[in-house]
Design a protein around this motif. Structure first.
Motif, mmCIF file in Angstrom:
data_model
loop_
_atom_site.group_PDB
_atom_site.id
_atom_site.type_symbol
_atom_site.label_atom_id
_atom_site.label_comp_id
_atom_site.label_asym_id
_atom_site.label_seq_id
_atom_site.Cartn_x
_atom_site.Cartn_y
_atom_site.Cartn_z
ATOM 1 N N GLY A 1 115.599 16.155 14.877
ATOM 2 C CA GLY A 1 115.453 15.041 13.940
ATOM 3 C C GLY A 1 115.272 15.554 12.529
ATOM 4 O O GLY A 1 115.911 15.076 11.586
ATOM 5 N N LEU A 2 114.422 16.568 12.378
ATOM 6 C CA LEU A 2 114.161 17.136 11.053
ATOM 7 C C LEU A 2 115.359 17.911 10.537
ATOM 8 O O LEU A 2 115.765 17.758 9.379
ATOM 9 C CB LEU A 2 112.948 18.069 11.111
ATOM 10 N N SER B 1 104.703 10.090 10.096
ATOM 11 C CA SER B 1 105.771 10.605 9.244
ATOM 12 C C SER B 1 107.092 10.673 10.008
ATOM 13 O O SER B 1 108.164 10.509 9.417
ATOM 14 C CB SER B 1 105.388 11.953 8.648
ATOM 15 N N MET B 2 107.042 10.891 11.338
ATOM 16 C CA MET B 2 108.292 10.842 12.104
ATOM 17 C C MET B 2 108.852 9.423 12.118
ATOM 18 O O MET B 2 110.068 9.221 12.079
ATOM 19 C CB MET B 2 108.059 11.300 13.558
ATOM 20 N N LEU B 3 107.945 8.434 12.162
ATOM 21 C CA LEU B 3 108.395 7.041 12.126
ATOM 22 C C LEU B 3 109.073 6.742 10.792
ATOM 23 O O LEU B 3 110.116 6.077 10.742
ATOM 24 C CB LEU B 3 107.200 6.111 12.347
ATOM 25 N N LEU C 1 110.126 10.260 19.456
ATOM 26 C CA LEU C 1 109.039 9.274 19.387
ATOM 27 C C LEU C 1 108.754 8.687 20.765
ATOM 28 O O LEU C 1 107.598 8.554 21.173
ATOM 29 C CB LEU C 1 109.404 8.150 18.410
ATOM 30 N N VAL C 2 109.826 8.357 21.506
ATOM 31 C CA VAL C 2 109.644 7.730 22.812
ATOM 32 C C VAL C 2 109.011 8.708 23.807
ATOM 33 O O VAL C 2 108.030 8.374 24.489
ATOM 34 C CB VAL C 2 110.993 7.207 23.355
ATOM 35 N N ILE D 1 106.630 16.087 6.590
ATOM 36 C CA ILE D 1 106.558 15.968 8.051
ATOM 37 C C ILE D 1 106.292 17.333 8.672
ATOM 38 O O ILE D 1 105.442 17.487 9.543
ATOM 39 C CB ILE D 1 107.876 15.405 8.627
ATOM 40 N N LYS D 2 107.022 18.336 8.183
ATOM 41 C CA LYS D 2 106.928 19.661 8.775
ATOM 42 C C LYS D 2 105.487 20.177 8.722
ATOM 43 O O LYS D 2 104.980 20.735 9.681
ATOM 44 C CB LYS D 2 107.877 20.611 8.022
ATOM 45 N N PHE D 3 104.837 19.989 7.576
ATOM 46 C CA PHE D 3 103.510 20.569 7.413
ATOM 47 C C PHE D 3 102.386 19.562 7.633
ATOM 48 O O PHE D 3 101.225 19.910 7.445
ATOM 49 C CB PHE D 3 103.398 21.205 6.028
#
Lengths: 221, 243
Positions: free
Chosen positions: B67-68, B131-133, B108-109, B173-175
């Motif tokens: 995703g990232l 942050s992933m959302l 996420l799921v 998100i990463k950190f």
């Protein structure tokens, strides 16, 4: 510098003469915040708990109401193209319009926030932190919103898309803003959260006008 | 080491390269997925606390990586499209977006399914999850902006601007797990001191990561080919109408 200030003054004057923009955002903010005590019940400790979040979300949504006005009218009557080829660099033109948006639709919200905060049973420390966090954090909302407004200006129904584009980017401001107020209420240091908000504001100040100017050139192509 | 990138930017040559990569990527995907899943589901040891639930990690962690990294690739591709005004780069970014959104959604799921037995809740509002959302919303906004322009080149530019503004979110998100002390565990594979997990778990994890990468490449080949051909078809139709 003079053309910049002239443009800011013109936009503020336009907003004030139209009148409705100022009062509408303000009344939306007040009504939206008032709905929460009615919805969750009037217990004072619950209100004190949710107060910071309610005020921040209210400010965020009210700020978004007027975003599409930043460039819309000027785009429709063609003056945006004149402004883009005018003496003022596009970057500063965008910045002036965003500043005008902040002064006309966000500053009134910040001024009325202490009254609403007290009505939500927020302690004085929290109120001070709330106003401080809003003063540092809301420019980010206007700056990011300016990019969204510029991207959607040429669309017929840009409003919904605008909120989808802009709201995810608003979340960091919301998180740090609420954290600052909650720290103040818990008598913890507020400065780190305000500094993070300040960092966001400076970063947005650098990036957003560039992106918005590029988007406007694209819209007027 | 000046590589002439324009050589690869020619749509025809690009398509032939894509066509050559595709079967190998597909084969590699099948091979790696089967190996990775076998290693992860049967060979890797049970966790002494989590039991078999730990195996969700082999699906979850690489999906989050993808995703990232797909968003980052999209940003690079969009920047190339914006700077050198090359349509293939725009189409390439466009065709990555739904794959990235799918991987983000998958992470996420699976995270929620793991969280229910382990944390006792499907969802917590911690920094990494939130942050992933946001990343998922950024993908959706990107796809929405492509749909809302009639003019292809305007849509490409607008989408590129949006992606480049949103790229600030990637390091956050990463950190996020290192900056905030939250429920989600901090980085355990790519740390300065080397991986912090045992090789019996690390190997299947890396194989699954490679499998996802191959899967991405396979789907990407199909999607970008469809985008380029679709665009060519549109040009032909426009020409026909004009004649």
């Amino acid at each position: 510098m003079k053309p910049f200030l002239t443009l800011v003054q013109r936009d503020i004057q336009l907003a004030i003469r139209q009148g409705s923009a100022l009062t509408l955002t303000l009344s939306f903010f007040v009504i939206a915040v008032t709905l929460f005590p009615l919805g969750v019940g009037p217990e004072l400790n619950i209100l004190a708990r949710i107060g910071p979040g309610v005020l921040w979300v209210g400010a965020l949504l009210s700020c978004m109401l007027t975003l599409d006005r930043i460039f819309q009218a000027d785009f429709e009557d063609g003056s945006l193209e004149q402004l883009l080829i005018g003496p003022l660099p596009a970057l500063f033109m965008v910045l002036a319009k965003i500043l005008a948006h902040w002064v006309t639709s966000v500053l009134p919200l910040i001024l009325i926030t202490p009254i609403l905060a007290i009505s939500l049973n927020m302690p004085i420390d929290g109120v001070v932190a709330m106003v401080g966090a809003l003063l540092v954090g809301t420019p980010v909302l206007s700056l990011i919103g300016g990019v969204g407004a510029a991207l959607t200006v040429a669309m017929r129904r840009g409003g919904v898309l605008l909120s989808i584009l802009v709201l995810p980017l608003y979340i960091p401001v919301l998180i740090f803003g609420v954290a600052a107020v909650e720290a103040a209420i818990a008598l913890l240091p507020v400065a780190p959260h305000i500094m993070l908000l300040g960092g966001l504001a400076l970063g947005a100040l650098v990036i957003c006008p560039v992106a918005a100017a590029a988007a406007l050139r694209l819209a007027t192509e | 080491m000046a590589v002439d990138l324009h050589k690869y930017a020619n749509p025809k040559r690009f398509l032939s390269i894509i066509g050559a990569i595709y079967p190998w990527a597909a084969l590699l995907t099948v091979g790696l997925l089967v190996t990775g899943l076998y290693l992860g589901l049967f060979v890797a040891p049970e966790d002494y606390q989590q039991g078999d639930t730990v195996r969700i990690m082999f699906v979850h962690v690489p999906a989050a990586w993808m995703g990232l990294s797909i968003y980052t690739m999209m940003a690079i591709s969009s920047a190339v499209g914006l700077i050198w005004k090359h349509p293939v780069a725009d189409l390439s970014a466009k065709s990555m977006a739904p794959i990235g959104a799918a991987f983000t959604f998958l992470s996420l799921v699976t995270g929620a399914l793991w969280g229910q037995p382990m944390w006792g809740t499907y969802w917590v509002w911690d920094a990494r999850l939130t942050s992933m959302l946001i990343l998922l919303f950024l993908y959706l906004g990107y796809m929405a902006i492509w749909e809302s322009f009639d003019d292809y080149s305007k849509a490409a530019k607008a989408a590129a601007i949006l992606v480049l503004v949103g790229v600030i979110n990637i390091p956050v998100i990463k950190f996020s797990v290192d900056w905030w002390n939250t429920l989600h565990q901090p980085a355990s594979v790519a740390t300065m001191e080397g991986p912090k997990i045992h090789s019996s778990i690390l190997t299947p994890l890396l194989v699954m990561g490679a499998a996802y990468m191959a899967l991405f490449t396979t789907i990407y080949c199909v999607r970008v080919k469809a985008e380029i051909l679709g665009r060519r078809l549109r040009m032909l139709q426009i020409n026909q109408i004009q004649e």
